[in-house]
Design a protein around this motif. Structure first.
Motif, short mmCIF file in Angstrom:
data_model
loop_
_atom_site.label_atom_id
_atom_site.label_comp_id
_atom_site.label_asym_id
_atom_site.label_seq_id
_atom_site.Cartn_x
_atom_site.Cartn_y
_atom_site.Cartn_z
N LYS A 280 -19.95 6.96 -4.80
CA LYS A 280 -19.03 6.06 -4.07
C LYS A 280 -17.93 5.57 -5.17
N ASP A 281 -18.57 4.84 -6.00
CA ASP A 281 -17.55 4.22 -7.18
C ASP A 281 -17.00 5.09 -7.82
N LYS A 282 -17.61 6.33 -8.28
CA LYS A 282 -16.86 7.26 -8.94
C LYS A 282 -15.73 7.88 -8.30
N LYS A 283 -16.13 8.28 -6.93
CA LYS A 283 -14.97 8.83 -6.07
C LYS A 283 -13.87 7.83 -6.04
N ASN A 284 -14.15 6.81 -5.86
CA ASN A 284 -13.02 5.64 -5.55
C ASN A 284 -12.11 5.50 -6.70
N GLN A 285 -12.74 5.94 -7.93
CA GLN A 285 -11.98 5.96 -9.19
C GLN A 285 -11.08 7.12 -9.29
N HIS A 286 -11.89 8.29 -8.96
CA HIS A 286 -11.15 9.39 -9.30
C HIS A 286 -10.10 9.82 -8.24
N LEU A 287 -10.13 8.93 -7.05
CA LEU A 287 -9.16 9.06 -6.02
C LEU A 287 -7.65 8.84 -6.47
N PHE A 288 -7.64 7.91 -7.45
CA PHE A 288 -6.29 7.52 -7.95
C PHE A 288 -5.45 8.51 -8.44
N PHE A 289 -6.19 9.60 -9.29
CA PHE A 289 -5.45 10.71 -10.01
C PHE A 289 -4.47 11.27 -9.11
N PHE A 290 -5.02 11.19 -7.69
CA PHE A 290 -4.26 12.12 -6.67
C PHE A 290 -3.44 11.48 -5.55
N TRP A 291 -2.79 10.23 -6.13
CA TRP A 291 -1.95 9.43 -5.39
C TRP A 291 -1.03 10.11 -4.56
N TYR A 292 -0.47 11.35 -4.92
CA TYR A 292 0.81 12.21 -4.34
C TYR A 292 0.17 12.98 -3.27
N LYS A 293 -1.08 13.05 -3.02
CA LYS A 293 -1.66 13.60 -1.74
C LYS A 293 -1.51 12.94 -0.53
N SER A 294 -0.96 13.45 0.57
CA SER A 294 -0.92 12.58 1.52
C SER A 294 -2.23 12.11 2.16
N GLU A 295 -3.45 12.88 2.10
CA GLU A 295 -4.50 12.61 2.67
C GLU A 295 -5.02 11.58 2.05
N ASN A 296 -4.45 11.12 0.74
CA ASN A 296 -5.28 9.89 -0.11
C ASN A 296 -4.44 8.67 0.23
N ARG A 297 -3.40 8.89 0.73
CA ARG A 297 -2.40 7.38 1.02
C ARG A 297 -3.04 6.36 1.62
N ARG A 298 -3.61 6.57 2.65
CA ARG A 298 -4.29 5.53 3.28
C ARG A 298 -5.33 4.80 2.58
N ARG A 299 -6.20 5.66 1.88
CA ARG A 299 -7.57 4.90 1.34
C ARG A 299 -6.93 4.18 0.12
N ILE A 300 -6.04 4.88 -0.68
CA ILE A 300 -5.31 4.10 -1.88
C ILE A 300 -4.82 2.77 -1.49
N ALA A 301 -3.97 2.89 -0.24
CA ALA A 301 -3.41 1.59 0.12
C ALA A 301 -4.19 0.32 0.58
N ASP A 302 -5.50 1.15 1.18
CA ASP A 302 -6.52 0.24 1.47
C ASP A 302 -6.94 -0.80 0.26
N LYS A 303 -7.07 0.04 -0.89
CA LYS A 303 -7.77 -0.51 -2.01
C LYS A 303 -6.91 -1.55 -2.68
N LEU A 304 -5.64 -0.91 -2.69
CA LEU A 304 -4.65 -2.01 -3.53
C LEU A 304 -4.48 -3.11 -2.69
N ASN A 305 -4.50 -3.06 -1.42
CA ASN A 305 -4.34 -4.29 -0.51
C ASN A 305 -5.71 -5.13 -1.01
N ASN A 306 -6.77 -4.51 -1.00
CA ASN A 306 -8.14 -5.33 -1.28
C ASN A 306 -7.94 -6.02 -2.51
N MET A 307 -7.20 -5.40 -3.52
CA MET A 307 -7.09 -5.92 -4.95
C MET A 307 -5.92 -6.91 -4.93
N ASN A 308 -5.07 -6.78 -3.64
CA ASN A 308 -4.00 -7.93 -3.90
C ASN A 308 -2.89 -7.51 -4.81
N ARG A 309 -2.66 -6.24 -4.81
CA ARG A 309 -1.69 -5.74 -5.62
C ARG A 309 -0.69 -4.98 -4.87
#
Length: 647
Positions: free
Chosen positions: A583-612
């Protein structure tokens, strides 16, 4: 048809006698008039008679020394073992290698999924070598021919020569000598050791008495006397059983092994393993020019064995068949890389004459169209680089010559390399000579390479960009976080910005559009999710949509692998964070592909959780409503269950 075309036609694979290749069948042995073989090599790769393939190099060296040699490529280990029996007992020994890759890296992804292809097999077909091939092959030979010595070498044996962490079984293994039952191991590039072994074997010296050959390893029983060499000092590392009980003791071993493997005057390493002792003799000095030239100048056909013709192309060969390797070794010392552990940090360079002789040979290959695919090496731009004062190098224990700074004693001139590029490009049969190997960009930035000459860097890059890039240039910054880069033994990412400015300027000067292709790693020790988010933001700002990315794969004999297993850095023994769960590995790898529409929601959740919110805006363009990915999953599961109930 001109003379050059006639020469090319003469070298066509169908017109060459089978005796141009080393024999791999009994019929081929008989065609040579041999009744007995001196050495039989077992390899996990298909047989490609090319200097980029280790078994071919070893085979040609044996042949050149007057020995009768045959190769058993990719033997079947699951049937009645007829492949292992077909040549019978060799007069001197069996040589075993898993091939050009560690068999486990060859077989599995970073997520431990089985690969569906094998680049070293005809047609790219998987399944033609076992897991832990070096050990499996050796055990079979010891079962069939218990009285015949087995010499194990190649990258798998080299990286597993001492207690090591195996990612695929998630545990420590002892030396491959212990697990395989081999009589001796040659680590690194084995040509020099091999010649000494042959000389002694020819005199009738048993392997059990060959105890003082540099760059070899062997096991000594508790009742045996430890061999002596008055020129070597010993260092004993923590025993295998101690490492099993204490991860920190295992980590502490690595510093000793890495330093001794890269010292000009190394100590002999001893390690207790059960009731026996592993002995690793110091390495040979780097190959002199004439010695490395000899290995590359042997009469290779540069072609796969004809038996593979109907099975399809061998992908690894297709990638390098028109390439030239100009040197061995790498002084980068990157924490995740195995090159220095296998080839060493000191650069062994070929002569210009040897390189140009190979360029000429490439131009005569049957399907050569005028393009050299790569003039390179482990790193493209380390050719002829070495210490200015050898005595300083002799005292050095640093695993890298360019981290954290470029050593003041390192000659980083690119002039010899620039001369090679120009001469290769001037060959009458060469239209273009490209550089396909990755460029070590930090050697080309004055901010990092303070000992380098800026005019020399400019001249090299000018020539490279104008004449030797095939559309895109590979570079490996690997990360943007300084903390992660420090653990990687890579320079600050600010130097990559400086390199890109120069690169873009020179491209503009020649009106060229040749994008940089940067390589990056996720999940490396020291890297956290926020570091990956920063990486995504910074590379997006630079205009990159990343392609060449990978998840960190722990491989034996690297700093990063030790950290992954032990949780501490082997040089400081201080705790160091590593993403270990899937899970932690996939969460890191996800950020490489910010430009893919299917990843936007998960990335947004993570950045909100980071308060960034700053990163959120920078990466995704506009604020995304906070919404839990888990809630999405629960909602989908609820609908699915509801649908099932309706049915």
């Amino acid at each position: 048809m001109n003379k050059g075309q006639k020469d090319i036609k003469k070298t066509h694979i169908n017109e060459r006698p089978i005796t141009d290749w080393l024999p791999i069948t009994m019929k081929e042995v008989e065609k040579r008039g041999w009744e007995e073989l001196d050495v039989v090599l077992i390899s996990g790769d298909a047989y490609v008679d090319h200097p980029a393939f280790g078994p071919a190099v070893i085979g040609r060296i044996l042949e050149n020394a007057g020995y009768r040699i045959a190769i058993i490529p990719q033997p079947n280990w699951r049937d009645d073992l007829r492949d292992f029996k077909k040549f019978g007992k060799p007069r001197l020994f069996f040589g075993v290698t898993s091939g050009c890759m560690d068999s486990m890296v060859n077989h599995y992804t970073a997520a431990k999924r089985r690969r569906s292809t094998d680049a070293y097999t005809p047609g790219g077909e998987a399944g033609f070598r076992p897991d832990y091939a070096a050990s499996v092959y050796t055990k079979i030979l010891k079962q069939l021919y218990p009285d015949v010595p087995v010499l194990v070498g190649g990258i798998e044996a080299s990286l597993r020569r001492v207690t090591h962490y195996d990612y695929w079984q998630d545990k420590l293994f002892p030396s491959v000598l212990e697990s395989s039952g081999a009589d001796m191991l040659v680590y690194g590039m084995g040509e020099q050791s091999l010649r000494e072994i042959l000389k002694l074997a020819e005199k009738g010296v048993p392997f059990s008495s060959m105890r003082t050959i540099p760059q070899t390893a062997f096991m000594v029983g508790e009742d045996e006397k430890m061999p002596r060499n008055k020129n070597w000092k010993d260092v004993e590392i923590n025993g295998h059983e101690d490492c099993l009980k204490d991860k920190v003791k295992y980590a502490a071993n690595f510093k000793v092994v890495e330093q001794e493997s890269n010292k000009a005057q190394a100590r002999r390493i001893l390690q207790k393993t059960g009731k026996r002792t592993l002995v690793i003799n110091p390495p040979y000095p780097p190959m002199e020019e004439a010695v490395i030239d000899h290995s590359f100048d042997l009469p290779y056909t540069r072609l796969p064995h004809p038996k593979y013709k109907k099975r399809g192309a061998i992908p690894a060969y297709e990638m390098i068949k028109f390439s030239i390797n100009m040197h061995r070794g790498c002084f980068g010392g990157c924490s995740f890389c195995t090159i220095s552990a296998h080839q060493g940090k000191f650069i062994a360079s070929r002569s210009k004459e040897s390189i140009m002789k190979e360029v000429d040979a490439v131009t005569k290959m049957p399907d050569f169209k005028g393009y050299i695919s790569d003039l390179g090496g482990p790193s493209a731009n380390m050719y002829k680089m070495k210490g200015k004062v050898q005595e300083i190098c002799d005292r050095c224990v640093a695993p890298s010559c360019i981290h954290p700074v470029v050593c003041h004693n390192l000659d980083t001139s690119h002039k010899p390399l620039t001369e090679i590029y120009k001469e290769a490009a001037a060959h009458p049969s060469v239209k273009k000579a490209f550089v396909g190997s990755g460029i070590r960009y930090d050697l080309l930035v004055k901010g990092h390479n303070k000992v380098g000459d800026d005019d020399d860097m400019e001249e090299y890059m000018d020539n490279l960009i104008q004449n030797h890039i095939s559309g895109r240039l590979k570079v490996a910054p690997e990360h943007t976080s300084d903390n992660t880069l420090k653990i990687m033994r890579k320079p600050s990412f600010k130097h990559f910005h400086d390199f890109k400015k120069r690169y873009d300027r020179i491209n503009k000067k020649y009106g060229k559009d040749q994008p940089l292709i940067p390589y990056f790693i996720s999940g490396h020790p020291g890297c956290e999710e926020e570091d990956m988010a920063n990486l995504a933001c910074e590379t997006k700002d630079m205009g990159f949509q990343l392609e060449q990315v990978q998840g960190f794969t722990p491989t034996p004999m690297t700093v990063a692998t030790v950290i992954y297993y032990a949780g501490v850095h082997p040089y400081t023994l201080q705790p160091t964070y590593t993403a270990k769960s899937e899970k932690d590995k996939k969460n890191q790898h996800l950020f490489f592909f910010w430009y893919k529409s299917e990843n936007r929601r998960r990335i947004a959740d993570k950045l909100n959780n980071m308060n960034r919110p700053d990163m959120l805006k920078k990466l995704l363009g506009k604020p995304q409503p906070e919404k839990s990915a888990k809630a999405d999953h629960r909602k989908k599961q609820y609908r699915k269950n509801k649908s099932k109930k309706r049915r």
